[in-house]
Enzyme design. Structure first.
Site, short mmCIF file in Angstrom:
data_model
loop_
_atom_site.label_atom_id
_atom_site.label_comp_id
_atom_site.label_asym_id
_atom_site.label_seq_id
_atom_site.Cartn_x
_atom_site.Cartn_y
_atom_site.Cartn_z
N ASN A 30 1.22 10.85 0.68
CA ASN A 30 1.17 10.47 -0.93
C ASN A 30 2.01 11.39 -1.72
O ASN A 30 2.68 12.29 -1.23
CB ASN A 30 -0.33 10.65 -1.42
CG ASN A 30 -0.89 12.39 -0.88
OD1 ASN A 30 -0.31 13.07 -1.46
ND2 ASN A 30 -1.63 12.33 0.04
N GLY A 38 -6.16 8.82 7.35
CA GLY A 38 -5.24 7.67 8.25
C GLY A 38 -4.13 8.47 8.95
O GLY A 38 -4.36 9.63 9.74
N VAL A 39 -2.88 8.04 8.80
CA VAL A 39 -1.38 8.63 9.53
C VAL A 39 -1.36 9.94 9.23
O VAL A 39 -1.18 10.94 9.89
CB VAL A 39 -0.48 7.78 9.21
CG1 VAL A 39 0.86 8.34 9.65
CG2 VAL A 39 -0.67 6.25 9.80
N ASP A 40 -1.59 10.33 7.82
CA ASP A 40 -1.35 11.58 7.29
C ASP A 40 -2.37 12.65 8.10
O ASP A 40 -1.89 13.65 8.54
CB ASP A 40 -1.88 11.49 5.71
CG ASP A 40 -0.82 12.74 4.87
OD1 ASP A 40 -0.11 13.45 5.57
OD2 ASP A 40 -0.80 12.31 3.64
N SER A 125 1.68 1.95 3.69
CA SER A 125 0.91 1.30 2.66
C SER A 125 -0.14 0.41 3.01
O SER A 125 -0.86 -0.23 2.16
CB SER A 125 1.79 0.64 1.66
OG SER A 125 2.54 1.45 0.82
N THR A 126 -0.32 0.14 4.30
CA THR A 126 -1.38 -0.99 4.75
C THR A 126 -2.67 -0.35 4.87
O THR A 126 -3.59 -1.15 5.33
CB THR A 126 -0.71 -1.79 5.91
OG1 THR A 126 -0.88 -0.79 7.17
CG2 THR A 126 0.56 -2.34 5.74
N GLY A 127 -3.12 0.83 4.70
CA GLY A 127 -4.17 1.35 4.85
C GLY A 127 -4.85 1.58 3.51
O GLY A 127 -5.14 0.81 2.80
N VAL A 128 -5.12 2.98 3.45
CA VAL A 128 -5.61 3.24 1.89
C VAL A 128 -4.93 2.72 0.80
O VAL A 128 -5.60 2.33 -0.23
CB VAL A 128 -5.64 4.69 1.85
CG1 VAL A 128 -6.02 5.37 0.37
CG2 VAL A 128 -6.46 5.63 2.96
N TYR A 129 -3.66 2.45 0.79
CA TYR A 129 -2.84 1.84 -0.25
C TYR A 129 -2.91 0.54 -0.31
O TYR A 129 -2.59 -0.03 -1.52
CB TYR A 129 -1.66 2.22 -0.35
CG TYR A 129 -1.20 3.69 -0.66
CD1 TYR A 129 -2.24 4.56 -1.11
CD2 TYR A 129 0.12 4.27 -0.74
CE1 TYR A 129 -2.22 5.81 -1.40
CE2 TYR A 129 0.17 5.70 -1.05
CZ TYR A 129 -1.09 6.42 -1.43
OH TYR A 129 -0.69 7.82 -1.84
N1 AR6 Z 1 -1.11 5.77 14.19
C1 AR6 Z 1 -0.29 4.62 13.51
N2 AR6 Z 1 -1.06 4.15 12.79
C2 AR6 Z 1 -2.21 4.40 12.13
C3 AR6 Z 1 -2.62 5.61 12.57
C4 AR6 Z 1 -2.03 6.40 13.59
N3 AR6 Z 1 -2.70 7.57 14.26
N4 AR6 Z 1 -3.87 6.04 11.77
C5 AR6 Z 1 -3.95 4.80 10.82
N5 AR6 Z 1 -2.82 4.02 11.03
P1 AR6 Z 1 -2.65 4.90 5.74
P2 AR6 Z 1 -1.32 4.30 3.43
C6 AR6 Z 1 -2.55 2.85 10.44
O1 AR6 Z 1 -3.92 4.80 5.31
O2 AR6 Z 1 -1.85 3.10 3.05
C7 AR6 Z 1 -3.39 8.86 3.22
O3 AR6 Z 1 -4.55 9.40 2.86
C8 AR6 Z 1 -3.70 2.01 9.45
O4 AR6 Z 1 -4.41 1.44 10.13
O5 AR6 Z 1 -2.44 6.03 6.84
O6 AR6 Z 1 0.26 4.43 3.12
C9 AR6 Z 1 -2.37 9.55 2.66
O7 AR6 Z 1 -2.56 10.88 2.17
C10 AR6 Z 1 -2.80 1.43 8.40
O8 AR6 Z 1 -2.54 0.20 9.07
O9 AR6 Z 1 -1.45 4.89 4.80
C11 AR6 Z 1 -2.04 8.79 1.25
O10 AR6 Z 1 -2.91 9.36 0.19
C12 AR6 Z 1 -1.39 2.22 8.26
O11 AR6 Z 1 -1.47 3.11 9.62
C13 AR6 Z 1 -2.41 7.27 1.54
O12 AR6 Z 1 -3.30 7.68 2.74
C14 AR6 Z 1 -1.14 3.13 7.03
O13 AR6 Z 1 -2.43 3.53 6.51
C15 AR6 Z 1 -1.54 6.30 2.28
O14 AR6 Z 1 -1.95 5.03 2.28
#
Ligand code: AR6
Length: 179
Positions: A30, A38-40, A125-129
């Site tokens: 973020n 998520g990834v972060d 961007s495909t998770g929380v965003y």
């Molecule tokens: N390895 C690979 N992909 C993953 C993993 C992993 N360990 N965990 C989740 N994914 P997101 P965003 C997928 O939410 O949408 C955070 O809180 C997940 O299924 O991680 O860019 C940050 O701090 C999804 O398809 O990222 C920001 O506030 C993709 O990774 C916010 O979320 C991205 O999901 C960013 O949101």
């Protein structure tokens, strides 16, 4: 699956980005670089506190949407983590495609600057965003292909998709590119 662009490969894998041994892995961060889920969350848990210590010190103002910043990778196998900030999906008319493309190309530029021959991305961007998966696949892979066509580096760009649905969405777009 893999597709060649110039002397480079775009490759899809299913799994956890923290296990990747590419020179760099990308964090879906973020703009405050404050950590999250998520990834972060996974990257900071697996990589240890030195990553956040470094980003706090070097980037106290955070990182704007569509940009990326680099840190070392702590306990991870990669050498670097590039913290990219993708757009929050607001319906698609707020510059989301350009900002998503720019998050990817900023990381590819950082890969060249840090002499990385391989980099692994999550589906930013495909998770929380909330970016719709099929559109994200199209916009992300197009940005990567266009960058490699122009710069012919880094040699390997791997997209690491967490679940089979995301893998399928990216595979459909990459198959079309291969034709
Ligand atoms: N390895 C690979 N992909 C993953 C993993 C992993 N360990 N965990 C989740 N994914 P997101 P965003 C997928 O939410 O949408 C955070 O809180 C997940 O299924 O991680 O860019 C940050 O701090 C999804 O398809 O990222 C920001 O506030 C993709 O990774 C916010 O979320 C991205 O999901 C960013 O949101």
């Amino acid at each position: 699956m893999q597709v060649r662009v110039n002397n480079c490969l775009i490759e899809l894998a299913q799994g956890d980005i923290t296990h990747q041994d590419t020179d760099a892995i990308v964090n879906a961060a973020n703009s405050r670089l404050a950590g999250g889920g998520g990834v972060d969350g996974a990257i900071h848990r697996a990589g240890g506190p030195s990553i956040m210590e470094e980003t706090d010190r070097k980037y106290p103002a955070g990182c704007p949407t569509g940009a990326a910043v680099a840190s070392a990778a702590g306990d991870l196998k990669a050498k670097y983590v590039f913290h990219a900030v993708g757009p929050v999906w607001k319906g698609g008319l707020s510059g989301e495609p350009e900002l998503l493309a720019s998050a990817y190309t900023s990381c590819l530029q950082l890969a060249i600057e840090h002499d990385c021959s391989s980099i692994a991305f999550p589906a930013i961007s495909t998770g929380v965003y909330g970016y719709p998966r099929d559109l994200a696949a199209e916009h992300s892979l197009t940005a990567i292909r266009d960058f490699l066509a122009e710069y012919d580096r880094p040699q390997l760009v791997r997209l690491v998709l967490f679940d089979p649905g995301a893998y399928g969405a990216f595979a459909r777009v990459l198959e079309d590119m291969a034709e």
